[in-house]
Design a protein around this motif. Structure first.
Motif, short mmCIF file in Angstrom:
data_model
loop_
_atom_site.label_atom_id
_atom_site.label_comp_id
_atom_site.label_asym_id
_atom_site.label_seq_id
_atom_site.Cartn_x
_atom_site.Cartn_y
_atom_site.Cartn_z
N LYS A 1 11.56 -12.99 -7.94
CA LYS A 1 11.27 -11.71 -8.59
C LYS A 1 9.77 -11.51 -8.77
O LYS A 1 9.26 -10.39 -8.65
CB LYS A 1 11.99 -11.64 -9.95
N ASN A 2 9.07 -12.61 -9.04
CA ASN A 2 7.65 -12.52 -9.37
C ASN A 2 6.72 -12.64 -8.16
O ASN A 2 5.50 -12.59 -8.32
CB ASN A 2 7.29 -13.61 -10.39
N THR A 3 7.29 -12.82 -6.97
CA THR A 3 6.44 -13.06 -5.80
C THR A 3 6.69 -12.07 -4.66
O THR A 3 6.47 -12.38 -3.50
CB THR A 3 6.62 -14.51 -5.28
N ASP A 4 7.15 -10.87 -5.02
CA ASP A 4 7.33 -9.84 -3.99
C ASP A 4 6.02 -9.15 -3.64
O ASP A 4 5.99 -8.28 -2.76
CB ASP A 4 8.36 -8.80 -4.45
N GLY A 5 4.95 -9.49 -4.33
CA GLY A 5 3.65 -8.89 -4.05
C GLY A 5 3.58 -7.42 -4.42
O GLY A 5 2.73 -6.68 -3.90
N GLY A 6 4.48 -6.98 -5.30
CA GLY A 6 4.49 -5.60 -5.72
C GLY A 6 5.12 -4.64 -4.73
O GLY A 6 5.08 -3.42 -4.92
N THR A 7 5.75 -5.16 -3.68
CA THR A 7 6.26 -4.31 -2.61
C THR A 7 7.71 -3.90 -2.79
O THR A 7 8.18 -2.95 -2.18
CB THR A 7 6.15 -5.02 -1.25
N GLY A 8 8.47 -4.67 -3.59
CA GLY A 8 9.90 -4.42 -3.72
C GLY A 8 10.73 -5.07 -2.64
O GLY A 8 11.95 -4.83 -2.56
N THR B 1 0.81 -1.21 0.00
CA THR B 1 0.00 0.00 0.00
C THR B 1 0.84 1.26 0.00
O THR B 1 0.32 2.35 -0.21
CB THR B 1 -0.92 0.03 1.23
N MET B 2 2.14 1.14 0.22
CA MET B 2 3.00 2.31 0.25
C MET B 2 3.13 2.95 -1.12
O MET B 2 3.38 4.14 -1.24
CB MET B 2 4.40 1.93 0.76
#
Length: 472
Positions: free
Chosen positions: A424-431, A11-12
């Motif tokens: 790389k593909n499983t950071d959940g979009g957080t970085g 959410t950041m």
């Protein structure tokens, strides 16, 4: 350096400035959110680590890997360390992330990937020396505890546990690896830097106490002084039979009341941790012999290492109907065994990474095939990925740590590349990496701020960049 408490999650992104990865790599115009701690708010700054980030960013073409490395590799330094000098000696407190306590295991693992940069950065060398100094104090305070507070008088959330809790102790779960990790860190610090200043009489006293504790937990003369119970609905958070756990038959192995996941063992002879003890006891013996010329203590350490090694060879190998001879995860000495693996290190999968066994050992290879298969009850496959989890978070939750360790212990290029791609593909979009993610949905994850997982992934990327850059 001040300590900070914050949460990093998906959410950041909506409220943060964006960076153009053209600043990181010339190969992409996709934008990624700025999620790394702002420079002025970082707990510790290392020129050597910043140079590594610049080097990686300049030469790796995959913009997301560049972004992840930029975020993950320095995460321990950015967010979890507090460094100062106490009575003229380096002193470093390291939290895990979202828990304000210092685990002996996690703190060692969190700073481990920075070891190779100590010859380039004196401040970084002092930081790691400070971790060793702080760990020595904690071991002398209570060798049965796994995590401590910075404030020596603090009584925390587990102060009501039914065990001998002391002020300043966060948790008193006895885990073999809690005493092995500080030795691993100390030994490699000594070998890498040549600095002997952390290894004074207090450090030697801590080593002697580790030896005493391990011998007590061989349980040759009964269960020993340690017991643990917690009032909790979670069975893995407490010990059976009035806190002593299920009985063992003494065979030379060391009991571990809890796993590196902080879950209770079923059978107390936890085999990955006993493997780790074999290595750590040898390292401690070498250091005590060379740095303190204490031949008697060195021999005791080496004798115990050899005893545990022989006991593993005699009692820990089990014939699996599909995979052949493999190492059990836990045994009790009576012939009972548990076949599984957990993502947390030490694990069976991680044994080559810890220097405990050759990756080419035939029994290890069989074991590796077993733990990375559906025959392991805590191996999961789903739409988002596949990997090992454990009881700590529950079913269907894959730990990124298992993928990092699989790659770090592999010599197969395809296997390494597949692990990196999955991470790389499983950071959940957080970085960032997390404690775990659901096998079908990487945005369903636990612990958004878990520095060990972040730094371990950074270690994997840096190693791959230096040894197999074509895989990035």
């Amino acid at each position: 350096m001040k300590r900070r408490t914050f949460i990093q999650n998906a959410t950041m992104a909506s409220s943060l400035a964006f960076i153009n990865p053209m600043e990181l790599t010339a190969s992409s115009s996709i934008e990624f959110p700025t999620v790394r701690t702002p420079e002025g708010e970082r707990n510790f700054k290392s020129k050597a680590i910043e140079n590594a980030i610049k080097t990686f960013s300049k030469n790796v073409e995959d913009p997301k890997l560049v972004w992840l490395f930029n975020n993950c590799f320095p995460n321990t330094l950015d967010t979890t360390v507090t460094y100062e000098e106490t009575q003229g000696r380096p002193d470093t407190y390291v939290i895990t992330g979202d828990i304000d306590a210092m685990w002996l295991r996690d703190s060692s693992a969190q700073v481990w990937p920075y070891m190779e940069f100590t010859d380039q950065d004196e401040d970084l060398r002092h930081l790691i020396a400070g971790v060793i100094n702080r760990q020595t104090k904690y071991i002398l305070k209570d060798p049965y505890a796994n995590a401590f507070y910075d404030d020596p008088s603090k009584q925390g959330e587990w102060s009501s546990d039914l065990t001998k809790m002391l002020p300043g102790v966060h948790e008193r779960k006895f885990e073999i690896d809690s005493l092995c990790y500080p030795i691993r860190l100390a030994y490699n610090y000594w070998k890498n830097t040549g600095d002997t200043s952390p290894f004074d009489h207090q450090w030697k006293k801590a080593i002697a106490l580790i030896l005493q504790t391990f011998k007590e937990q061989q349980q040759k003369n009964g269960p020993g002084p340690y017991s643990f119970m917690r009032q909790t609905p979670h069975a893995t958070d407490t010990r059976a039979l009035r806190g002593y756990g299920y009985p063992v038959k003494p065979v030379g192995l060391i009991c571990s009341a809890f796993r590196p996941s902080d879950d209770a063992t079923v059978f107390s002879f936890l085999i990955p941790s006993n493997f780790f003890a074999v290595v750590s006891l040898k390292q401690a013996a070498e250091m005590v012999g060379e740095l303190h010329d204490d031949k008697a203590l060195s021999k005791e350490l080496l004798d115990l290492s050899n005893e545990v090694k022989k006991a593993i060879e005699k009692h820990a190998v089990v014939e699996h109907p599909t995979h052949g001879a493999i190492y059990a995860f836990e045994i009790d000495g009576y012939g009972n065994h548990l076949l599984m693996d957990d993502a947390n290190v030490p694990s069976l999968l991680s044994l080559p990474y810890l220097g405990a066994i050759s990756a080419e050992d035939p029994i290890y290879k069989n074991t590796r095939n077993f733990v990375w298969s559906l025959d392991n009850p805590f191996y999961f496959e789903g739409k988002a990925g596949k990997g090992i989890g454990g009881p700590h978070v529950g079913m269907d939750m894959i730990w990124p740590m298992s993928l990092s360790i699989k790659a770090l212990s592999s010599t197969d290029s395809k296997e390494i590349k597949d692990c990196i791609t999955s991470l790389k593909n499983t950071d959940g979009g957080t970085g960032f990496m997390h404690e775990s993610f659901h096998k079908d949905d990487p945005t369903n994850f636990s612990r958004s701020w878990f520095a060990w997982a972040n730094t371990l992934f950074g270690e994997l990327l840096w190693k791959t960049y230096n040894q197999n850059p074509e895989l990035l």
